[in-house]
Design a protein around this motif. Structure first.
Motif, mmCIF file in Angstrom:
data_model
loop_
_atom_site.group_PDB
_atom_site.id
_atom_site.type_symbol
_atom_site.label_atom_id
_atom_site.label_comp_id
_atom_site.label_asym_id
_atom_site.label_seq_id
_atom_site.Cartn_x
_atom_site.Cartn_y
_atom_site.Cartn_z
ATOM 1 N N ALA A 1 0.276 13.455 -2.020
ATOM 2 C CA ALA A 1 0.513 12.215 -1.281
ATOM 3 C C ALA A 1 0.419 12.446 0.224
ATOM 4 N N GLY A 2 0.951 13.563 0.683
ATOM 5 C CA GLY A 2 0.902 13.863 2.108
ATOM 6 C C GLY A 2 -0.523 14.073 2.595
ATOM 7 N N ARG A 3 -1.316 14.796 1.821
ATOM 8 C CA ARG A 3 -2.714 15.010 2.204
ATOM 9 C C ARG A 3 -3.490 13.698 2.187
ATOM 10 N N ALA A 4 -3.160 12.830 1.234
ATOM 11 C CA ALA A 4 -3.814 11.516 1.181
ATOM 12 C C ALA A 4 -3.459 10.691 2.411
ATOM 13 N N GLN A 5 -2.205 10.786 2.841
ATOM 14 C CA GLN A 5 -1.784 10.048 4.028
ATOM 15 C C GLN A 5 -2.530 10.520 5.277
ATOM 16 N N ALA A 6 -2.583 11.826 5.471
ATOM 17 C CA ALA A 6 -3.290 12.365 6.632
ATOM 18 C C ALA A 6 -4.774 12.014 6.574
ATOM 19 N N THR A 7 -5.362 12.052 5.379
ATOM 20 C CA THR A 7 -6.766 11.708 5.214
ATOM 21 C C THR A 7 -7.019 10.245 5.552
ATOM 22 N N ALA A 8 -6.108 9.367 5.131
ATOM 23 C CA ALA A 8 -6.247 7.942 5.433
ATOM 24 C C ALA A 8 -6.150 7.687 6.930
ATOM 25 N N VAL A 9 -5.224 8.362 7.598
ATOM 26 C CA VAL A 9 -5.092 8.206 9.047
ATOM 27 C C VAL A 9 -6.355 8.694 9.751
ATOM 28 N N LEU A 10 -6.883 9.834 9.321
ATOM 29 C CA LEU A 10 -8.116 10.347 9.912
ATOM 30 C C LEU A 10 -9.263 9.365 9.705
ATOM 31 N N VAL B 1 -6.465 -0.361 14.849
ATOM 32 C CA VAL B 1 -5.878 0.959 14.627
ATOM 33 C C VAL B 1 -4.367 0.910 14.805
ATOM 34 N N ALA B 2 -3.903 0.247 15.867
ATOM 35 C CA ALA B 2 -2.467 0.172 16.136
ATOM 36 C C ALA B 2 -1.736 -0.565 15.023
ATOM 37 N N ASP B 3 -2.360 -1.600 14.468
ATOM 38 C CA ASP B 3 -1.720 -2.360 13.386
ATOM 39 C C ASP B 3 -1.535 -1.489 12.154
ATOM 40 N N TYR B 4 -2.566 -0.729 11.811
ATOM 41 C CA TYR B 4 -2.447 0.169 10.653
ATOM 42 C C TYR B 4 -1.351 1.208 10.878
ATOM 43 N N LEU B 5 -1.322 1.810 12.050
ATOM 44 C CA LEU B 5 -0.348 2.863 12.317
ATOM 45 C C LEU B 5 1.071 2.307 12.388
ATOM 46 N N ARG B 6 1.211 1.080 12.874
ATOM 47 C CA ARG B 6 2.534 0.453 12.902
ATOM 48 C C ARG B 6 3.029 0.222 11.476
ATOM 49 N N GLN B 7 2.152 -0.255 10.626
ATOM 50 C CA GLN B 7 2.543 -0.471 9.232
ATOM 51 C C GLN B 7 2.860 0.850 8.536
ATOM 52 N N LEU B 8 2.101 1.871 8.859
ATOM 53 C CA LEU B 8 2.368 3.190 8.298
ATOM 54 C C LEU B 8 3.749 3.682 8.720
ATOM 55 N N ASN B 9 4.113 3.419 9.958
ATOM 56 C CA ASN B 9 5.419 3.829 10.454
ATOM 57 C C ASN B 9 6.540 3.068 9.759
ATOM 58 N N GLU B 10 6.283 1.808 9.445
ATOM 59 C CA GLU B 10 7.293 0.975 8.782
ATOM 60 C C GLU B 10 7.374 1.261 7.295
ATOM 61 N N HIS B 11 6.257 1.696 6.716
ATOM 62 C CA HIS B 11 6.195 1.935 5.264
ATOM 63 C C HIS B 11 5.550 3.290 5.008
ATOM 64 N N PRO B 12 6.213 4.390 5.356
ATOM 65 C CA PRO B 12 5.596 5.722 5.289
ATOM 66 C C PRO B 12 5.217 6.173 3.886
ATOM 67 N N THR B 13 5.752 5.555 2.845
ATOM 68 C CA THR B 13 5.402 5.989 1.495
ATOM 69 C C THR B 13 4.096 5.378 1.010
ATOM 70 N N ASP B 14 3.608 4.354 1.722
ATOM 71 C CA ASP B 14 2.329 3.751 1.342
ATOM 72 C C ASP B 14 1.234 4.553 2.024
ATOM 73 N N VAL B 15 0.716 5.568 1.336
ATOM 74 C CA VAL B 15 -0.102 6.573 2.009
ATOM 75 C C VAL B 15 -1.590 6.270 2.029
ATOM 76 N N ALA B 16 -2.068 5.455 1.140
ATOM 77 C CA ALA B 16 -3.513 5.363 0.985
ATOM 78 C C ALA B 16 -4.142 4.117 1.572
ATOM 79 N N ARG B 17 -3.320 3.099 1.886
ATOM 80 C CA ARG B 17 -3.929 1.863 2.379
ATOM 81 C C ARG B 17 -2.942 1.155 3.296
ATOM 82 N N PRO B 18 -3.456 0.283 4.183
ATOM 83 C CA PRO B 18 -2.556 -0.486 5.020
ATOM 84 C C PRO B 18 -1.674 -1.396 4.175
#
Length: 205
Positions: free
Chosen positions: A153-162, A185-202
């Motif tokens: 899951a962690g590798r998937a998250q980093a891959t999605a961010v990249l 980009v900022a919208d995706y990263l903000r959502q990632l910060n709010e929902h860190p377990t959702d690793v693969a998609r906004p």
């Protein structure tokens, strides 16, 4: 390629820097030694002697571009460690650097090297794309908690961010639309910060 290349020299280093500035401005797609040599105060013969071949010069230029990339990543990794920054925070800093107009030439060169390494995998571009992917993933995963970075899951998250950063960059270079790409980009990263377990998609609201 000859078996004996000339040793590194101050002149070679000087010409490499000048050639690097040239290709950051003009690209490498149709690189010709004659106009390059004229622009940097040298000659095709000298360039071939110092770099062994045109392919050798291209490899040296790509290595120079990657050195800039690695220096950036080291600075960001150090800053993230000092501030104990998380993945979204570091990704925002990465995007700010990518979106800086002063870096367009370097980033266009990077995209060109990335694409050519895929279409000409046996040429001087060989391995450039895969190496840069790993470089950026190393930075991004270093910001994750230890137990997360070693997980699927962690590798998937980093891959999605990249993928978001790289896609945003390609769009920005193609259109010059900084506001739209930065907002996306900022919208995706903000959502990632709010929902860190959702690793693969906004996350959709």
């Amino acid at each position: 390629m000859s078996q004996e290349s000339p040793p590194p020299s101050a002149r070679r280093s000087e010409l490499l820097e000048l050639a690097y500035r040239y290709v950051c401005e003009h690209g490498m797609a149709e690189l010709s030694l004659r106009p390059l040599a004229a622009a940097i105060g040298s000659s095709p013969r000298v360039l071939l002697y110092l770099f062994d071949s045109k392919a050798g010069l291209i490899r040296a230029l790509l290595a120079r571009a990657r050195a800039d990339e690695l220096a950036l990543l080291d600075r960001m990794r150090h800053a993230a460690t000092q501030r104990e920054a998380d993945l979204p925070t570091v990704a925002v800093a990465v995007w700010e650097w990518l979106a800086d107009p002063d870096h367009r030439g370097l980033l266009t060169l990077w995209v060109e090297g990335y694409a050519r390494s895929l279409t000409d995998p046996d040429g001087p571009w060989r391995g450039f794309a895969s190496a840069t992917v790993q470089d950026w993933l190393t930075l991004l995963t270093a910001t994750q908690p230890t137990q997360q970075r070693d997980s699927t899951a962690g590798r998937a998250q980093a891959t999605a961010v990249l993928a978001i950063l790289r896609g945003g960059l390609l769009d920005l270079l193609a259109t010059g639309d900084t506001d739209r790409t930065t907002t996306a980009v900022a919208d995706y990263l903000r959502q990632l910060n709010e929902h860190p377990t959702d690793v693969a998609r906004p996350v959709t609201r």
